[in-house]
Motif scaffolding. Sequence first.
Motif, mmCIF file in Angstrom:
data_model
loop_
_atom_site.group_PDB
_atom_site.id
_atom_site.type_symbol
_atom_site.label_atom_id
_atom_site.label_comp_id
_atom_site.label_asym_id
_atom_site.label_seq_id
_atom_site.Cartn_x
_atom_site.Cartn_y
_atom_site.Cartn_z
ATOM 1 N N ASP A 58 0.865 -1.177 0.000
ATOM 2 C CA ASP A 58 0.000 0.000 0.000
ATOM 3 C C ASP A 58 0.904 1.230 0.000
ATOM 4 N N HIS A 59 0.572 2.196 -0.876
ATOM 5 C CA HIS A 59 1.435 3.370 -1.028
ATOM 6 C C HIS A 59 0.844 4.602 -0.334
ATOM 7 N N GLY A 60 0.251 4.414 0.837
ATOM 8 C CA GLY A 60 -0.252 5.580 1.574
ATOM 9 C C GLY A 60 -1.742 5.799 1.411
ATOM 10 N N ASP A 124 -4.848 0.619 -4.203
ATOM 11 C CA ASP A 124 -4.175 1.666 -4.985
ATOM 12 C C ASP A 124 -3.500 1.074 -6.231
ATOM 13 N N HIS A 125 -2.609 1.851 -6.847
ATOM 14 C CA HIS A 125 -1.997 1.406 -8.104
ATOM 15 C C HIS A 125 -1.219 0.097 -7.936
ATOM 16 N N GLY A 126 -0.705 -0.155 -6.725
ATOM 17 C CA GLY A 126 0.077 -1.371 -6.489
ATOM 18 C C GLY A 126 -0.732 -2.633 -6.769
ATOM 19 N N SER A 192 14.464 -2.855 -10.054
ATOM 20 C CA SER A 192 15.213 -1.783 -9.418
ATOM 21 C C SER A 192 14.595 -0.410 -9.700
ATOM 22 N N HIS A 193 14.481 0.376 -8.684
ATOM 23 C CA HIS A 193 14.110 1.787 -8.811
ATOM 24 C C HIS A 193 14.310 2.524 -7.501
ATOM 25 N N GLN A 194 14.578 3.799 -7.651
ATOM 26 C CA GLN A 194 14.673 4.680 -6.486
ATOM 27 C C GLN A 194 14.071 6.015 -6.881
ATOM 28 N N ILE A 266 10.483 2.324 -17.441
ATOM 29 C CA ILE A 266 9.125 2.849 -17.458
ATOM 30 C C ILE A 266 9.075 3.808 -16.280
ATOM 31 N N SER A 267 8.812 5.055 -16.576
ATOM 32 C CA SER A 267 8.944 6.103 -15.564
ATOM 33 C C SER A 267 10.345 5.990 -14.975
ATOM 34 N N ASN A 268 10.490 5.746 -13.681
ATOM 35 C CA ASN A 268 11.823 5.674 -13.059
ATOM 36 C C ASN A 268 12.257 4.250 -12.774
ATOM 37 N N THR A 269 11.562 3.287 -13.364
ATOM 38 C CA THR A 269 11.662 1.905 -12.890
ATOM 39 C C THR A 269 12.074 0.948 -14.001
ATOM 40 N N ALA A 270 12.819 -0.084 -13.613
ATOM 41 C CA ALA A 270 13.082 -1.207 -14.517
ATOM 42 C C ALA A 270 11.885 -2.149 -14.385
HETATM 43 C C1 DHB Z 1 7.069 4.557 -9.634
HETATM 44 C C2 DHB Z 1 7.312 3.211 -9.285
HETATM 45 C C3 DHB Z 1 6.638 2.631 -8.213
HETATM 46 O O1 DHB Z 1 6.851 1.338 -7.797
HETATM 47 C C4 DHB Z 1 5.719 3.366 -7.482
HETATM 48 O O2 DHB Z 1 5.056 2.749 -6.479
HETATM 49 C C5 DHB Z 1 5.481 4.693 -7.807
HETATM 50 C C6 DHB Z 1 6.164 5.287 -8.877
HETATM 51 C C7 DHB Z 1 7.745 5.202 -10.797
HETATM 52 O O3 DHB Z 1 8.724 4.668 -11.354
HETATM 53 O O4 DHB Z 1 7.279 6.269 -11.228
#
Ligand code: DHB
Length: 280
Positions: A58-60, A124-126, A192-194, A266-270
């Motif tokens: 859950d993302h909040g 949520d989106h998750g 991986s993503h940050q 995709i966005s900031n994520t692998a």
């Molecule tokens: C992004 C990735 C996620 O896993 C998330 O929960 C929210 C944003 C992203 O890459 O934009």
Amino acid sequence: MARIVGGLTTSHIPAIGNAIARKMFEDPYWKPFFDGYPPVRDWLDEVKPDVAVVIYNDHGLNFFLDKQPTFAIGAAPEYKNADEGWGIPTIAPFKGDPAFSWHLIDNLVHDDFDLVTCQEMLVDHGFAVPMQLFWPNYADIGIKTVPLVINTVQHPLPSPRRCYNLGKSLGKAIESYPEDLKVVILGTGGLSHQLDGQRAGFINKAFDQMCMEKIVDDPEHFLDMSIRDLVLEAGAQGAEFILWLAMRGALTGKVTTRHSNYHIPISNTASGLLCLENAA
Ligand code: DHB
Ligand code: FE
């Protein structure tokens, strides 16, 4: 008896929800990502699972930094989708299966996994992005769902080993359910993503590819890693890989890869996709 037919993994990036809403399937940025999914949908059409247990974070939306359970599970007849702030259009509610949820809760608590039980729960989106990717027509086919939340947001996070063991207990619980349900398990998030701090945008392709390989045949490879190890290798949000490990722990039989895809970024994520079949 209920049977685990397989496990699916997919990233759950919010931008995917917007791209689906805008039908950007053929857009050059999105095509290599979306093209990964039809073979998995073909497999799902063949196997026709009755229930999806969706392991996500859950993302909040339900839980914020003031109250953050390590593990939580839905036991509601229905789960409404809501947007926790990304501006994604909301989609139709998802069907629950309270009797099956309570069976899982009874067994998991018996195995010392103390879950927060949620008889009302927003998703949520998750949860919603993976469901839409695998079942674009989920509302028509009426697939039932059980949301299973693991904290990947506020430290301390549960270790890879604990999540894998939660999955093992989940797998055992599913297979002791007397109804003839076909169950598929989703591990969402990653790879991986940050998103924040000095390493924002960090991606580690070599580590991701190792994860996609080892999780199939050698998931125990990850069990001595700490959350700190995982954050260093995969990024702060790449720690979502513990959700994949929980899924993998639940696969009780012979596991084979039916399909996979990996695409950066995709966005900031692998983004990583796996379709694993679980043979009895
Ligand atoms: C992004 C990735 C996620 O896993 C998330 O929960 C929210 C944003 C992203 O890459 O934009
Ligand atoms: Fe996430």
